[in-house]
Design a protein around this motif. Sequence first.
Motif, PDB file in Angstrom:
ATOM      1  N   LYS A 132      32.520  41.533 -35.328  1.00 59.20           N
ATOM      2  CA  LYS A 132      31.217  41.499 -34.679  1.00 59.20           C
ATOM      3  C   LYS A 132      31.184  40.506 -33.514  1.00 59.20           C
ATOM      4  N   LEU A 133      31.850  39.392 -33.725  1.00 61.07           N
ATOM      5  CA  LEU A 133      31.841  38.316 -32.747  1.00 61.07           C
ATOM      6  C   LEU A 133      32.568  38.697 -31.478  1.00 61.07           C
ATOM      7  N   MET A 134      33.637  39.482 -31.617  1.00 60.92           N
ATOM      8  CA  MET A 134      34.506  39.724 -30.484  1.00 60.92           C
ATOM      9  C   MET A 134      33.870  40.633 -29.444  1.00 60.92           C
ATOM     10  N   PRO A 136      30.692  40.966 -28.057  1.00 61.49           N
ATOM     11  CA  PRO A 136      30.049  40.296 -26.920  1.00 61.49           C
ATOM     12  C   PRO A 136      31.008  39.403 -26.146  1.00 61.49           C
ATOM     13  N   LEU A 137      31.975  38.831 -26.849  1.00 63.69           N
ATOM     14  CA  LEU A 137      32.929  37.940 -26.192  1.00 63.69           C
ATOM     15  C   LEU A 137      33.788  38.725 -25.203  1.00 63.69           C
TER      16      LEU A 137
END
Lengths: 315, 252, 321
Positions: A132-134, A136-137
Amino acid sequence: MKKIVWALILIVLIWGSLFAGASPISLKQLVNGNSQQQLIFLTTRIPRTISLIIAGATLSICGLIMQHLTQNKFVSPGSAGTTDSARLGIVIVMLFFPNAPLLFRSFIAFLFAFMGTILFIYLINFLAAKNKLMIPLIGVMFGNIFGSIATFFAYQFNLIQNMTSWLQGNFSTVMKGNYELIYLTLPLLLITYLLAYQFTIVGMGEDITKNLGLNYQFIQLIGLAIVALANTLILIMVGNIPFLGIIIPNLISIHYRDYIKNTLLLTATTGSAFLLICDIIARSIIAPYEVPVSVVVGILGSLIFLSLLLRKEPL
Amino acid sequence: MIKLTDLSKKYGVKKVVSKVNLSLTTNKLTAIIGPNGAGKSTLLAMISRLVPSDTGEIFLDHQSLKTWKQNSLAKKLSLLKQASSFELKITVKELVEFGRFPYSKGHLTEVDHQKVNQALAILGLKDLVNEDISTLSGGQLQRAYIALVLAQDTDYILLDEPLNNLDMKYEVQIMKTLRYLVKELGKTIIIVIHDLNFAASYADEIIAMKNGKIFKSGLTNKIIDEKVLSKLYEIPIQIQNISGKPFCLYFN
Amino acid sequence: MKKLIRSFPLKVIALLILVIVSCILFLTYQTYGNWDFALSLRSGKLIAFVLVGIATSFATITFQTLTHNQFLTPNILGLDSLYTLVQTTIFFFFNGKQLLGSESVATFLLTIAIMVIFSVLLANFLLRKGQNNLFLLLMVGIILATLLNSITTFLQVAMNPNEFDALQTKLFASFNNINSQYFPIAAIIILILVIFLWFKSLTLDVLHLGDDQATNLGINIPSLQFSLLVVISSLIGVSTALVGPITFLGFIVANISYHFIGTYHHRQLFIGGSLIAIFLLIFGEFIVEQVFKLNTPLSSVIEFTGGIYFIGKVIYERKNG
């Protein structure tokens, strides 16, 4: 009943958009045949309001489709490399084909947007765990890579000022004779409507889609092409408008769930209404001057986005 | 000693631990058993202050846990949670040396090295000291972690399912080590465990939990009882005596 | 352990040689006999590179340990955008011309103070709200960046355009426009913060084991997170004020140090990282400006390289784990 109220609100907003602005225009004078006012009305006011309605609807729908195609609530063309790669395409066009017609420029920018978006989708699919984090990154990183390539060319050829002006979403330059390309997004919206059912299924994931006998990759590709094309057109005609593609579909999905066919029209009109409101604010806050509408959307949109993110019941 | 009064914890609306009152005897090996979701791990995490309790108090040596200084607490009580794996290139010895952090803050003294070596020896890790922990098997890693907790040299050791990932040989070895720590070094050990037979054979006392509450607690032979266990797990459980040891049968 | 001790000094010496060689190249290449001028011009940049390199590598390595994520950089918290906003606001409300004169060190300090206060509030809020929710941290950072940028643009639009144009280049730092009067104060701030991190580095080592294990070993995680976030944002603030935003420098530097130094010891990572950062900045500037005579700012080259490195790392990690 609800529908009637909603239609009334829209009409009021359209009215407001048509009659707000630097030079006062009244309906009475228009009807009475004041030719100067009629000219302003026909060449700037009507085109502006129409492009606001279309841009708001298109961006919200693009966001909605992207969110289904990636099964991620926080993806929109602006955060998935579409806008950034389109921008790079625009710089390349300005550089190598400075005198090319608008249609050709748009086409090149579209190609870039399409390729960039596919690359983004490929990268996030590549992260098997769908971290999930990756997502937007990677979006931020995309912006940086394409942004720096664009800056590189812009610096080499002294285009930096031209490029910066692309960044701001602004409707003040919309005028009869230079905005009509935006109508091209209407058939795209129609195709979206016809394919709404398929997009909903794709939104449930690759396995379910295949199980139901649909070609997952193919539908995804069509969806991305529509998004890239529509988004490029908006970017070229009015510029970048942040977060609209994320907040509107999410606001709608909180109340009306995720069945695209039911929410498509509502998402589109809410996007239009939101953009109309922002534009009216942009025109009146430091009147007689104008703030770029992207600034108003940026501020309001960020606040709405933050409150969505920090809600008790997360998205 | 550790004393819990009216301890409760909610996650959202779900009550995981509700109104637990309990005294844990020092210098004993206490096993916590119970079905999945009984609140065993949460209880352990609250005692070690990893999870704050909603209501109730925890007393460690007659002093409320809240008033303990974090660093003093780390010399008094340690917890090993289930499945703590991470990507880090360090050797077994370096991992175990971290256990001395509360004492030395990273500047290891002679005493620290002794404690580390002792812990490594007890867990049978002497041959692995320079191995990278990413190359260890599940059982070896588990032992390395227990060595870390041991090097921390606390009076109270809490272990959350320490037998995970271990084969029978090491399961037995770990349990024997724990017994040794209680008997020879005077430690107080509290362990969450699923295997009833290990609890039956090695624990001094057992706490049975169900639905966030203490179902029954007491000496091991009081809890390892057909009626108590069958009611606790809601399946028929028989207990047979094999060479003087109670043995729980629950396969059918 | 023994292997590390033996090889670490060698690695540092190798890096030092690289730094010194690139310094000499940078200072002496094509001076056209105009020694004094080139030297004074270039040594200013050199000092900035050293300060920025140290601040960035300390801040990023700490941030990545704190968040247990090697893909993040502290710039993601929206600090770059905040810097621009603070500068614009100061200029908007107080007449910018006055401030650009003798009082500019005061402006500098004020900017950094505002940035630190903002970060403290943000960190406080996020720690309370998210309880270590990295995703929330990241999203809030991205959204705040847009919010702050929008407010900045608004103020700039509302400003007298002539005045703004005239002062814009002076206000916004970049590698080509380094404010050398800030060097002493920046150096002092960086030194203090770096010393603080140096003393915290053994605790940071423990943080590698995970927050739970660290708590178990007697570390008060919330208060540590809080103080570290303040230090990190101050370092990034100072660095941004000196040369403008460079999002991916820290990311590249931190990841190269993990590979090259190959340890979890923060002290070694800090030293190695700082040297790598300084080398990359000086050598990059040398290649970009002096050898290839590109018109492009070094920062955009760094962003590009950093982005490519990022993709590479994503793919590499995916294949190997």
